[in-house]
Write an enzyme that holds these catalytic residues in place. Structure first.
Site, PDB file in Angstrom:
ATOM      1  N   LYS A   1      -6.141 -45.904  -1.409  1.00 55.40           N
ATOM      2  CA  LYS A   1      -7.102 -46.204  -0.744  1.00 55.40           C
ATOM      3  C   LYS A   1      -7.653 -47.982  -0.825  1.00 55.40           C
ATOM      4  CE  LYS A   1     -12.165 -46.321  -0.972  1.00 55.40           C
ATOM      5  NZ  LYS A   1     -13.254 -45.864  -1.114  1.00 55.40           N
TER       6      LYS A   1
ATOM      7  N   ASP B   1     -16.057 -52.864   0.839  1.00 55.43           N
ATOM      8  CA  ASP B   1     -17.033 -51.430   1.736  1.00 55.43           C
ATOM      9  C   ASP B   1     -18.067 -51.800   1.463  1.00 55.43           C
ATOM     10  OD1 ASP B   1     -17.828 -48.800   2.280  1.00 55.43           O
ATOM     11  OD2 ASP B   1     -16.958 -48.384   0.309  1.00 55.43           O
TER      12      ASP B   1
ATOM     13  N   LYS C   1     -24.587 -49.710   2.016  1.00 55.39           N
ATOM     14  CA  LYS C   1     -24.806 -50.125   0.630  1.00 55.39           C
ATOM     15  C   LYS C   1     -26.069 -51.178   0.904  1.00 55.39           C
ATOM     16  CE  LYS C   1     -20.511 -48.877  -0.711  1.00 55.39           C
ATOM     17  NZ  LYS C   1     -21.059 -48.128  -1.696  1.00 55.39           N
TER      18      LYS C   1
ATOM     19  N   ASP D   1     -12.787 -52.788  -3.468  1.00 59.65           N
ATOM     20  CA  ASP D   1     -12.466 -50.873  -2.612  1.00 59.65           C
ATOM     21  C   ASP D   1     -10.986 -50.647  -2.699  1.00 59.65           C
ATOM     22  OD1 ASP D   1     -13.279 -49.020  -3.069  1.00 59.65           O
ATOM     23  OD2 ASP D   1     -14.561 -49.021  -0.763  1.00 59.65           O
TER      24      ASP D   1
ATOM     25  N   ASP E   1     -20.318 -44.339   4.319  1.00 60.59           N
ATOM     26  CA  ASP E   1     -20.161 -44.712   2.782  1.00 60.59           C
ATOM     27  C   ASP E   1     -19.315 -43.764   2.154  1.00 60.59           C
ATOM     28  OD1 ASP E   1     -19.736 -46.883   1.049  1.00 60.59           O
ATOM     29  OD2 ASP E   1     -21.849 -46.259   0.056  1.00 60.59           O
TER      30      ASP E   1
ATOM     31  N   GLU F   1     -16.084 -43.138   3.071  1.00 60.61           N
ATOM     32  CA  GLU F   1     -15.525 -43.461   3.803  1.00 60.61           C
ATOM     33  C   GLU F   1     -14.140 -43.504   3.781  1.00 60.61           C
ATOM     34  OE1 GLU F   1     -16.641 -45.351   1.951  1.00 60.61           O
ATOM     35  OE2 GLU F   1     -15.003 -46.506   0.763  1.00 60.61           O
TER      36      GLU F   1
ATOM     37  N   ARG G   1     -12.286 -41.220   1.522  1.00 61.06           N
ATOM     38  CA  ARG G   1     -11.594 -39.796   1.828  1.00 61.06           C
ATOM     39  C   ARG G   1     -11.422 -39.942   3.212  1.00 61.06           C
ATOM     40  NH1 ARG G   1     -17.531 -37.019  -0.213  1.00 61.06           N
ATOM     41  NH2 ARG G   1     -17.391 -38.798  -1.278  1.00 61.06           N
TER      42      ARG G   1
HETATM   43  N1  BES Z   1     -16.446 -47.064  -2.745  1.00 58.09           N
HETATM   44  C1  BES Z   1     -17.027 -47.328  -3.338  1.00 58.09           C
HETATM   45  C2  BES Z   1     -17.068 -45.333  -4.476  1.00 58.09           C
HETATM   46  C3  BES Z   1     -17.506 -46.403  -5.880  1.00 58.09           C
HETATM   47  C4  BES Z   1     -18.885 -46.457  -5.625  1.00 58.09           C
HETATM   48  C5  BES Z   1     -16.421 -47.744  -6.655  1.00 58.09           C
HETATM   49  C6  BES Z   1     -19.150 -47.564  -7.550  1.00 58.09           C
HETATM   50  C7  BES Z   1     -16.208 -48.698  -7.632  1.00 58.09           C
HETATM   51  C8  BES Z   1     -17.825 -48.588  -7.641  1.00 58.09           C
HETATM   52  C9  BES Z   1     -16.789 -45.231  -2.486  1.00 58.09           C
HETATM   53  O1  BES Z   1     -16.572 -45.667  -1.287  1.00 58.09           O
HETATM   54  C10 BES Z   1     -18.685 -44.710  -1.881  1.00 58.09           C
HETATM   55  O2  BES Z   1     -19.311 -45.473  -1.646  1.00 58.09           O
HETATM   56  N2  BES Z   1     -18.824 -43.507  -1.837  1.00 58.09           N
HETATM   57  C11 BES Z   1     -19.973 -42.919  -2.110  1.00 58.09           C
HETATM   58  C12 BES Z   1     -19.517 -41.937  -1.871  1.00 58.09           C
HETATM   59  C13 BES Z   1     -21.093 -40.500  -1.503  1.00 58.09           C
HETATM   60  C14 BES Z   1     -21.693 -42.140  -0.461  1.00 58.09           C
HETATM   61  C15 BES Z   1     -20.337 -39.269  -1.560  1.00 58.09           C
HETATM   62  C16 BES Z   1     -20.585 -42.918  -3.499  1.00 58.09           C
HETATM   63  O3  BES Z   1     -20.176 -42.841  -4.526  1.00 58.09           O
HETATM   64  O4  BES Z   1     -22.384 -43.483  -3.830  1.00 58.09           O
HETATM   65 ZN    ZN Z   2     -15.155 -46.956  -1.048  1.00 59.20          ZN
HETATM   66 MN    MN Z   3     -18.099 -45.303   0.727  1.00 58.72          MN
END
Ligand code: BES
Ligand code: ZN
Ligand code: MN
Length: 499
Positions: free
Chosen positions: A260, A265, A272, A283, A342, A344, A346
């Site tokens: 990834k 992000d 966020k 990220d 967010d 994103e 996947r």
């Molecule tokens: N890059 C984040 C996940 C992440 C969170 C990495 C904390 C490192 C530390 C990912 O893209 C994300 O934002 N995931 C969301 C998914 C949700 C919106 C379904 C999350 O984990 O809140």
């Molecule tokens: Zn991310």
């Molecule tokens: Mn994200």
């Protein structure tokens, strides 16, 4: 930095710093296996009442004698429960202590699992090589003055009874990790999809990898709309980067590594909160890890064909950004309903995984800072592992036990949970709510892996970064996963399962 091994402990005091690792509750008699001069030295200098060799405890014993500045003692804890990573951590703390003191030569004496100092096996040697290499890591390029200007990576490290090939293998793997950490530590204003491509081209040139880059026009022509959508809010267009290492001789297997690569992000239109955005330069760690791993595979000349494939994008809000409610047709023809911009990672991996499967690999391993839910489930020092092939997962976990990078397998067989991925308007939805969030993300990815391809998904959210120094990591990027992937590749190639 160069490793030398010593058969004879009589010569071990050439180092400016002499590191000696000891088991918990060591008795002076336990030191008899040490070559005689060192045993004598150790008996004389070790203030036993002050140092009981508990795991991770250290003591500096200054010496006013010759070139050796000090003996650095490090505890390994209970001998019966020693793990490979304890040797790595011991080597790290010895060499780090030497580097901070500006020592040019370090000597290391680490006992094997039986307590003997007469020689370390290959596995212990690899751990020592890795720990010693990680000790030299710093990321200082943006400090205009170096507060620690005595710091120096030692020129020579002599290891009592060390196996030189195994020390080197440990070094190569750790250097792959440090390469990936350098890239992951770069901020979003420096590394974007375009400058990441430049870094990948430089690596490909240095290592002689084949490289192909699918730019945004070509992504559009090929129908890689998922990766395109995620990058559409950014001033720097997304791209897919593909490096290939072909071994010099016969290839034992083909492994596709998929990373990834979100250079930043922000969450996109599903923005966020400010605090959650911090560390999101990290990220892109999965993409950095696959570069570090293919570099190490090349330097170790592993007889394996390795593809390193990364989908690079920056997730930003803006007039051209993708939106919640959008429906996107991915490269493999499946449609994705965007519930949350967010989620994103996947979406980018959907196209990147389908592309990777076109290489007909024996194994696909993707690595991604994918879900906060994984960090909630496992904490900040264990990463998630998901697989459609349990024996492959077990092989990877075996490599993890030696690499010291902790992974824990989470289930993929909850068919009730899988129903959450259903969308009223598309084939699959990209966000399903909080419960089981790391698993539903893995299930989402699975639907983009070609049927019958053995696959592992590694969720390194939160293990990618340390806020405070921990184990052999300084504050910042860890590039978590490089050592385990390299260890897995080495095992797959028939070498000992270690890195
Ligand atoms: N890059 C984040 C996940 C992440 C969170 C990495 C904390 C490192 C530390 C990912 O893209 C994300 O934002 N995931 C969301 C998914 C949700 C919106 C379904 C999350 O984990 O809140
Ligand atoms: Zn991310
Ligand atoms: Mn994200």
């Amino acid at each position: 930095m160069k490793f030398v091994t010593l058969e004879d402990g009589a010569k071990i005091r050439n180092g400016n710093v002499l590191g000696l690792a000891l088991y918990d509750g060591f008795a002076l008699e336990d030191l008899t296996p040490l070559p005689s001069s060192l045993a004598l030295l150790a008996r004389m200098e070790i203030p036993r009442e002050n140092f009981k060799a508990k795991k991770g405890h250290t003591l500096v014993v200054p010496l006013a004698d010759g070139d050796t500045q000090c003996i650095f003692l490090v505890g390994l804890g209970d001998r019966k429960s020693v793990r490979p990573d304890d040797y790595r951590q011991a080597a790290f703390s010895i060499v780090r202590a030497a580097a901070i003191r500006g020592a040019s030569k370090v000597s290391i004496a680490i006992p094997d699992a039986s307590g003997s100092y007469s020689g370390c096996d290959r596995q212990i040697s690899r751990c020592i090589g890795g720990g010693a290499t990680l000790a030299g890591y710093r990321f200082e390029k943006y400090h205009s003055s170096d507060e620690d200007d005595r710091f120096r990576v030692p020129d020579e490290i002599e290891v009592l009874g060390g196996d030189i090939d195994a020390l080197e293998a440990g070094r190569i793997s750790a250097e792959g990790q440090c390469y990936a950490r350098d890239l992951a530590n770069e901020p979003g204003n420096v590394i974007n999809p375009q400058t990441f491509e430049e870094a990948a081209r430089k690596l490909a040139g240095d290592c002689g990898f084949d490289i192909s880059v699918i730019d945004s026009d070509e992504l559009k022509r090929r129908g890689m709309n998922a990766l395109l959508a995620v990058g559409s809010g950014s001033a720097t267009p997304p791209r897919l980067i593909h490096l290939k290492y072909t071994p010099p001789g016969k290839s034992a297997a083909t492994v596709a590594l998929v990373g990834k690569g979100l250079t930043f992000d922000s969450g996109g239109l599903s923005l966020k909160p400010a605090d959650s955005m911090l560390t999101m330069k990290g990220d892109k760690t999965g993409a950095c890890v696959v570069l570090g791993a293919i570099k190490a595979a090349y330097e170790m000349k592993l007889p394996i064909t390795v593809h390193a494939i990364a989908g690079l994008a920056e997730n930003m809000p803006g007039g051209s950004a993708y939106r919640p409610d959008d429906v996107i047709k991915a490269y493999n023809g499946r449609t994705i309903e965007v519930a949350n911009t967010d989620a994103e990672g996947r979406v980018t991996l959907a196209d990147t995984l389908s592309y990777a499967c076109e290489m007909n690999p024996d194994v696909v391993i993707d690595i991604a800072t994918l879900t906060g839910a994984c960090a909630v489930a496992l904490g900040e020092t264990t990463a998630g592992l998901f697989t459609n092939d349990d024996s492959l997962g077990d092989e990877f976990l075996a490599a993890s036990r030696v690499s010291g990078e902790r992974f824990w397998k989470l289930p993929m067989d909850d068919e009730n949970l899988r129903k959450k991925l259903k969308s009223p308007i598309a084939d699959v939805i990209n966000s399903t709510g909080r419960y089981g969030g790391a698993i539903t993300a893995a299930m989402f990815l699975e639907s983009f892996v070609k049927e019958g391809t053995p696959w592992i998904h590694l969720d390194i959210a939160a293990t990618d970064f340390v806020k405070e120094p921990y184990s052999y990591y300084i504050k910042g990027a860890t590039a978590y996963g490089v050592r385990t992937i390299v260890g897995y590749l080495a095992a797959r190639a028939g070498a000992a399962a270690e890195a």
